[in-house]
Write a protein that holds these residues in place. Sequence first.
Motif, PDB file in Angstrom:
ATOM      1  N   ILE A 103       0.841  -1.188   0.000  1.00  0.00           N
ATOM      2  CA  ILE A 103       0.000   0.000   0.000  1.00  0.00           C
ATOM      3  C   ILE A 103       0.883   1.247   0.000  1.00  0.00           C
ATOM      4  O   ILE A 103       0.534   2.280  -0.569  1.00  0.00           O
ATOM      5  CB  ILE A 103      -0.955  -0.006   1.221  1.00  0.00           C
ATOM      6  CG1 ILE A 103      -1.709   1.324   1.396  1.00  0.00           C
ATOM      7  CG2 ILE A 103      -0.235  -0.274   2.519  1.00  0.00           C
ATOM      8  CD1 ILE A 103      -2.900   1.441   0.556  1.00  0.00           C
ATOM      9  N   VAL A 104       2.091   1.149   0.607  1.00  0.00           N
ATOM     10  CA  VAL A 104       2.986   2.303   0.687  1.00  0.00           C
ATOM     11  C   VAL A 104       3.493   2.671  -0.706  1.00  0.00           C
ATOM     12  O   VAL A 104       3.598   3.842  -1.058  1.00  0.00           O
ATOM     13  CB  VAL A 104       4.165   1.981   1.624  1.00  0.00           C
ATOM     14  CG1 VAL A 104       5.092   3.179   1.732  1.00  0.00           C
ATOM     15  CG2 VAL A 104       3.643   1.583   2.986  1.00  0.00           C
ATOM     16  N   TYR A 105       3.803   1.633  -1.520  1.00  0.00           N
ATOM     17  CA  TYR A 105       4.302   1.912  -2.871  1.00  0.00           C
ATOM     18  C   TYR A 105       3.181   2.280  -3.828  1.00  0.00           C
ATOM     19  O   TYR A 105       3.403   2.962  -4.804  1.00  0.00           O
ATOM     20  CB  TYR A 105       5.024   0.684  -3.440  1.00  0.00           C
ATOM     21  CG  TYR A 105       6.270   0.303  -2.703  1.00  0.00           C
ATOM     22  CD1 TYR A 105       7.191   1.288  -2.352  1.00  0.00           C
ATOM     23  CD2 TYR A 105       6.538  -1.018  -2.380  1.00  0.00           C
ATOM     24  CE1 TYR A 105       8.336   0.945  -1.668  1.00  0.00           C
ATOM     25  CE2 TYR A 105       7.683  -1.367  -1.700  1.00  0.00           C
ATOM     26  CZ  TYR A 105       8.581  -0.369  -1.347  1.00  0.00           C
ATOM     27  OH  TYR A 105       9.707  -0.710  -0.683  1.00  0.00           O
ATOM     28  N   GLN A 106       2.005   1.753  -3.576  1.00  0.00           N
ATOM     29  CA  GLN A 106       0.931   1.847  -4.570  1.00  0.00           C
ATOM     30  C   GLN A 106      -0.365   2.426  -3.992  1.00  0.00           C
ATOM     31  O   GLN A 106      -1.418   1.796  -4.085  1.00  0.00           O
ATOM     32  CB  GLN A 106       0.631   0.451  -5.130  1.00  0.00           C
ATOM     33  CG  GLN A 106       1.645  -0.034  -6.126  1.00  0.00           C
ATOM     34  CD  GLN A 106       1.563   0.750  -7.410  1.00  0.00           C
ATOM     35  OE1 GLN A 106       0.489   1.104  -7.854  1.00  0.00           O
ATOM     36  NE2 GLN A 106       2.691   1.044  -8.006  1.00  0.00           N
ATOM     37  N   PRO A 107      -0.320   3.619  -3.374  1.00  0.00           N
ATOM     38  CA  PRO A 107      -1.569   4.131  -2.783  1.00  0.00           C
ATOM     39  C   PRO A 107      -2.662   4.368  -3.830  1.00  0.00           C
ATOM     40  O   PRO A 107      -3.817   3.998  -3.619  1.00  0.00           O
ATOM     41  CB  PRO A 107      -1.140   5.426  -2.103  1.00  0.00           C
ATOM     42  CG  PRO A 107       0.162   5.787  -2.703  1.00  0.00           C
ATOM     43  CD  PRO A 107       0.794   4.534  -3.188  1.00  0.00           C
ATOM     44  N   ILE A 108      -2.270   4.940  -4.974  1.00  0.00           N
ATOM     45  CA  ILE A 108      -3.285   5.226  -5.999  1.00  0.00           C
ATOM     46  C   ILE A 108      -3.785   3.940  -6.622  1.00  0.00           C
ATOM     47  O   ILE A 108      -4.980   3.751  -6.830  1.00  0.00           O
ATOM     48  CB  ILE A 108      -2.706   6.169  -7.068  1.00  0.00           C
ATOM     49  CG1 ILE A 108      -2.392   7.516  -6.424  1.00  0.00           C
ATOM     50  CG2 ILE A 108      -3.664   6.340  -8.223  1.00  0.00           C
ATOM     51  CD1 ILE A 108      -1.723   8.491  -7.333  1.00  0.00           C
ATOM     52  N   GLY A 109      -2.847   3.026  -6.834  1.00  0.00           N
ATOM     53  CA  GLY A 109      -3.236   1.725  -7.374  1.00  0.00           C
ATOM     54  C   GLY A 109      -4.234   1.039  -6.465  1.00  0.00           C
ATOM     55  O   GLY A 109      -5.239   0.488  -6.910  1.00  0.00           O
ATOM     56  N   PHE A 110      -3.983   1.123  -5.165  1.00  0.00           N
ATOM     57  CA  PHE A 110      -4.892   0.492  -4.210  1.00  0.00           C
ATOM     58  C   PHE A 110      -6.270   1.144  -4.261  1.00  0.00           C
ATOM     59  O   PHE A 110      -7.295   0.469  -4.244  1.00  0.00           O
ATOM     60  CB  PHE A 110      -4.324   0.602  -2.792  1.00  0.00           C
ATOM     61  CG  PHE A 110      -5.335   0.257  -1.743  1.00  0.00           C
ATOM     62  CD1 PHE A 110      -5.789  -1.040  -1.611  1.00  0.00           C
ATOM     63  CD2 PHE A 110      -5.860   1.230  -0.911  1.00  0.00           C
ATOM     64  CE1 PHE A 110      -6.735  -1.362  -0.663  1.00  0.00           C
ATOM     65  CE2 PHE A 110      -6.805   0.911   0.034  1.00  0.00           C
ATOM     66  CZ  PHE A 110      -7.251  -0.392   0.160  1.00  0.00           C
ATOM     67  N   LEU A 111      -6.276   2.472  -4.351  1.00  0.00           N
ATOM     68  CA  LEU A 111      -7.550   3.197  -4.396  1.00  0.00           C
ATOM     69  C   LEU A 111      -8.373   2.753  -5.609  1.00  0.00           C
ATOM     70  O   LEU A 111      -9.574   2.467  -5.494  1.00  0.00           O
ATOM     71  CB  LEU A 111      -7.265   4.685  -4.484  1.00  0.00           C
ATOM     72  CG  LEU A 111      -8.352   5.590  -3.927  1.00  0.00           C
ATOM     73  CD1 LEU A 111      -8.474   5.358  -2.439  1.00  0.00           C
ATOM     74  CD2 LEU A 111      -8.005   7.022  -4.220  1.00  0.00           C
ATOM     75  N   ILE A 112      -7.717   2.658  -6.746  1.00  0.00           N
ATOM     76  CA  ILE A 112      -8.424   2.223  -7.953  1.00  0.00           C
ATOM     77  C   ILE A 112      -8.921   0.800  -7.775  1.00  0.00           C
ATOM     78  O   ILE A 112     -10.065   0.475  -8.079  1.00  0.00           O
ATOM     79  CB  ILE A 112      -7.494   2.324  -9.186  1.00  0.00           C
ATOM     80  CG1 ILE A 112      -7.088   3.771  -9.411  1.00  0.00           C
ATOM     81  CG2 ILE A 112      -8.173   1.773 -10.416  1.00  0.00           C
ATOM     82  CD1 ILE A 112      -5.973   3.940 -10.402  1.00  0.00           C
TER      83      ILE A 112
END
Lengths: 346, 174
Positions: free
Chosen positions: A198-207
């Motif tokens: 989640i730290v590396y990919q906050p936007i990815g997680f949101l999507i």
Amino acid sequence: MLLEISAFLVLEKLILVAIILGISLFIAMYSTYAERKLAAFIQDRRGPNRAGIFGILQPLADGGKLFFKEEIIPEYANKFLFILGPAIFMITACMTSAVIPWGSTLHIFGKDISLQVADVNIGILYIFGVVSLGVYGIMVGGWASNNKYSLLGTIRAASQIISYELAMGLSLIALLMITGSLSLKDIVEQQSHGVWYIVYQPIGFLIFLVCAFAECNRTPFDLAECDSELVMGFHTEYSSMKLGFYLFAEYINMFISSAVMVTLYFGGYNFPGMHSLHVSPNTLTILGVIAFFVKIFIFLFFFIWVRWTVPRFRYDQLMKLGWKMLIPLAILNLLITGALMLYLHH
Amino acid sequence: MESLTNRSKPVDRRPMNLWEKIYLPAVIKGLGITLKHLFKKKATYNFPEQTRPFSPVFRGLHILNRDEEGRERCTACGLCAVACPAEAITMEAAERKPGEEHLYREEKYAARYEINMLRCIFCGFCEETCPKDAIYLTETFAPANYQRKGFIYGKEDLLIPFPEKENQPVTEKP
Ligand code: SF4
Ligand code: SF4
């Protein structure tokens, strides 16, 4: 080598499958209870409290009710497809749990037992494949009902799931670029020593999260059911246990997508400080499983919480959000991730 | 047009700006509101065990009253039926025979008196209009019934019971 599957392995896997299936069904059952209770609390009500203390037996009562309801198959429905629809939906919902690593390994009887039914090296692709099969359950059921509301619900569900799967896949590719592996086990193990993704990919997680809501047909994207416009959407004509399967499978889907999100972005069965704990590996594994389920429950709570907060999107808004916002955002995320990775490697 | 109460709010039809278009701030605000409600006091009464206190002016099922000597007060004047906006009251008048003075206070009485509780809106106009203080609305409400005809309350349901003993005071609503 491949044919040397011992009887012990088969037995071990069978037991694991039974346990996982039981747990997913049990959790899905109690998600319905949690859903009703939380909905009530959010609306300043008390919720079911008659069956058992605090209404704890309510899911059993609901299940019993659905079981004994009259079975109605509409005269002009295609009988075979009508029965096939809920069957596909239920089976695909249960199938996804096979590749999720529920915990690391247990040492019993001098053997290492992996708490994952199958460590497929393309775990994520498997999940995507099975989930997109689930839409056939909706389509077949809605089409076979021979009812215009069912058909409208079906069309909406199909187009919605197809559009959101794209954004979901794109957001996932960015993650896979970091992990370099499609196996869910590897992804979890990588998060065991580093930070959660989640730290590396906050936007990815949101999507991914938004798309997960859409894939599960949950409010704000429950256009397939859409009680207020389409009666009940694709399962308008269903009654008795077939309706029960549709409703139930939805909760299983919710549970599985929570599990997938936890696995991909929140470290799976890892928890902070697990390597400084001086306990036996078996205890650590069990603690890990507990941590995994706690994280899943938080997600389930979130799913329910959002349902009773956000109203349903309009159809054009849904499509706009999917195609004009989430997909470009996912591509942007992909590019940024790639650029950063290149930059950091040099 | 001038609005009646001046409380209406005009709808904001401006196109959404970027902040609103990403939906998330609004969603998070909404989540905060629902989270607060999660811990609020519940508004529900657990009905059969717990009943809701009625206000002092609650208007429930009707009763037909008797006077101090236990005689029926109603004289079948029909004013309540006329006043009733829901046309829920029907009655048939009869003349008091000699020897029935201990039963009916006036020379004319209601032989049949029916209120259809499905029609009644419990407005209390019948109570207000009655010149003989014969009809009152009490604090109970009509229980559920399986048939419509069960909601037509006759005289035997409405009339308060005849006082058994002479010295027992007739309950009268203040
Ligand atoms: S209840 Fe009162 S108003 Fe109605 S008929 Fe009797 S006396 Fe007249
Ligand atoms: S309470 Fe109102 S509606 Fe009901 S019987 Fe009396 S006058 Fe009619």
